[in-house]
Enzyme design. Structure first.
Site, PDB file in Angstrom:
ATOM      1  N   SER A  59      37.633  25.405  -5.317  1.00 18.19           N
ATOM      2  CA  SER A  59      38.067  24.893  -4.021  1.00 18.19           C
ATOM      3  C   SER A  59      36.905  24.195  -3.301  1.00 18.19           C
ATOM      4  O   SER A  59      36.352  23.227  -3.828  1.00 18.19           O
ATOM      5  CB  SER A  59      38.656  26.045  -3.188  1.00 18.19           C
TER       6      SER A  59
ATOM      7  N   ASP B  42      50.009  22.899  -5.319  1.00 12.86           N
ATOM      8  CA  ASP B  42      48.993  23.460  -4.417  1.00 12.86           C
ATOM      9  C   ASP B  42      49.353  23.079  -2.987  1.00 12.86           C
ATOM     10  O   ASP B  42      49.354  21.895  -2.631  1.00 12.86           O
ATOM     11  CB  ASP B  42      47.621  22.894  -4.792  1.00 12.86           C
TER      12      ASP B  42
ATOM     13  N   HIS C  49      47.230  27.367  -5.138  1.00 12.17           N
ATOM     14  CA  HIS C  49      45.807  27.176  -4.847  1.00 12.17           C
ATOM     15  C   HIS C  49      45.025  28.367  -5.383  1.00 12.17           C
ATOM     16  O   HIS C  49      45.086  29.460  -4.828  1.00 12.17           O
ATOM     17  CB  HIS C  49      45.580  27.019  -3.343  1.00 12.17           C
TER      18      HIS C  49
END
Length: 431
Positions: free
Chosen positions: A212, A347, A378
């Site tokens: 991320s 996501d 995610h």
């Protein structure tokens, strides 16, 4: 003789049938909503890959089957990006292990203290080489998060040393030593950790991994300076958004409940910042940065926090400048080591418009593979049969599988691809 009138109420024979019909309609409605919300009709498929047809990429795809085989999430809920994301965020991983590591403290030039956790390999690597994974977690995360512990334990058992950065200010029991904390694209702490690993283990080679926000940091780090790519075998980035400036507008939209996720992440950031209020807002007025704590309390989005607090840590004059300077989109084209970029189509945090960045990059650069799964949310990527997920995720397996393939490639490739030589000598060796 008096007759007593009594009212007799009879039930129409049509009423039970009507009630049964209403029950069936209610059940059908609930099932329809479940099917839609859980995305049960969505098919499973292998990742959608974008890459150039090169000998290295063909070898990697052949040697890392997770990239070409069908990704199958848990049947009942795994096709919902929201549930995958929620399970990652709240429950972490199933039966999360507790790998044993040593915490390192690195003093920075501005008075800050970077920390990272070092985990030695459990057993030898399959190639016999010394390989270290340098790992950068997601926003506000650290080595104690469940998904990091699960991945580290898996990588250790495959013979990898792991160094996990703890984002500055993320650990609740570590005080800040300067009025600064982690930001969206600051690479200082990650660079300090990598420098320590290179000095301490002069024979080791590096695998760079970012999750991320950490994906943005590692790609920016590699692209900022070509010397940062020395001794780096490859890089893997999972679920990053590539451009904070482009993501800014999408985070204010209610599509896929993105605005709600924005609020939740902003609330978490507020808690982290306020836990260090003395270091950031008190202390020496000479070193203290002019931070707007009043706007922090009323902030309901990450953008508001970034504008009132985060951009000021590095002296950016505006939010636009902060997002432009700290996004890897302006640096990632300089990365020349093998680069695997992984995203999920469902996501809820990364809008589909942002995925044109990795797709275009992979189409232009021979060292890049872009893998887009249909499901995974995610940082979820859970696998399982029907209801209960497996302890290891597709994400864990694909990173280690890609790393193993890269190590195998380095071990068996011709010497002319390891050391720069003239084209004629290279052709002679290959002939």
């Amino acid at each position: 003789m008096n007759t007593q009138n009594t009212d007799v109420h009879t039930i129409s024979p049509e009423l039970p049938a009507m009630f049964d019909g209403m029950k069936l309609a209610a059940v059908a409605t609930v099932l329809y909503i479940l099917v839609r919300c859980l995305n049960l009709k969505s098919p499973t498929a292998p990742p959608d890959l974008t890459y150039q047809d090169t000998p290295l990429n063909r070898f990697l795809l052949k040697s890392c089957p997770q990239l070409t085989k069908e990704y199958i999430p848990p049947l009942l809920w795994g096709k919902s990006g929201h549930l995958q994301t929620a399970l990652y965020g709240k429950l972490g991983r199933v039966s999360s292990p507790h790998p044993s590591g040593v915490r390192k403290y690195l003093p920075m030039q501005d008075g800050a203290t970077a920390t990272f956790d070092l985990f030695e390999p459990v057993g030898d690597h399959r190639t016999g080489d010394d390989i270290t994974m340098v790992i950068c977690p997601g926003i506000g995360n650290h080595s104690e998060k469940h998904y990091i512990r699960t991945f580290v334990d898996y990588a250790q058992k495959d013979g990898y040393r792991c160094a996990v950065l703890n984002h500055l200010g993320a650990l609740p029991n570590i005080e800040l030593t300067s009025p600064r904390m982690f930001t969206y694209g600051c690479t200082w702490e990650f660079a300090a950790m990598v420098g320590y690993i290179k000095r301490t283990y002069p024979q080791t080679q590096l695998m760079v991994v970012g999750f991320s926000l950490g994906g943005n940091i590692v790609c920016k780090f590699l692209g900022e300076n070509m010397t940062n790519q020395e001794r780096v075998l490859c890089c893997v980035s999972v679920c990053q958004g590539y451009s904070a400036l482009r993501a800014q507008e999408t985070f204010l939209q209610w599509d896929q409940f993105r605005r709600f996720y924005n609020f939740l992440m902003a609330d978490n950031m507020k808690k982290i910042i306020l836990s260090h209020r003395h270091s950031l807002f008190g202390g020496n007025p000479v070193k203290r940065i002019d931070l707007d704590i009043g706007r922090l309390y009323t902030a309901t989005s990450l953008m508001q926090i970034d504008d009132s607090i985060m951009r000021k840590f590095h002296g950016h004059s505006s939010l636009k400048e902060y997002y432009e300077k700290e996004s890897c989109v302006h640096y990632i084209h300089n990365v020349n080591v093998p680069l695997l970029l992984v995203n999920s189509a469902d996501d809820p945090l990364v809008h589909e418009s942002l995925l044109t960045i990795p797709r275009t990059l992979a189409a232009k650069k021979p060292n890049v593979i872009f893998s887009l799964t249909l499901h995974g949310g995610h940082l979820g990527f859970f696998e399982g049969a029907v209801l209960f997920p497996q302890p290891l995720t597709w994400m864990d397996k694909v990173i280690v599988g890609y790393a193993n393939a890269m190590c195998q490639w380095e071990k068996q490739k011709p010497p002319c691809q390891s050391v720069p030589q003239s084209e004629s000598s290279c052709e002679e060796e290959q002939s």
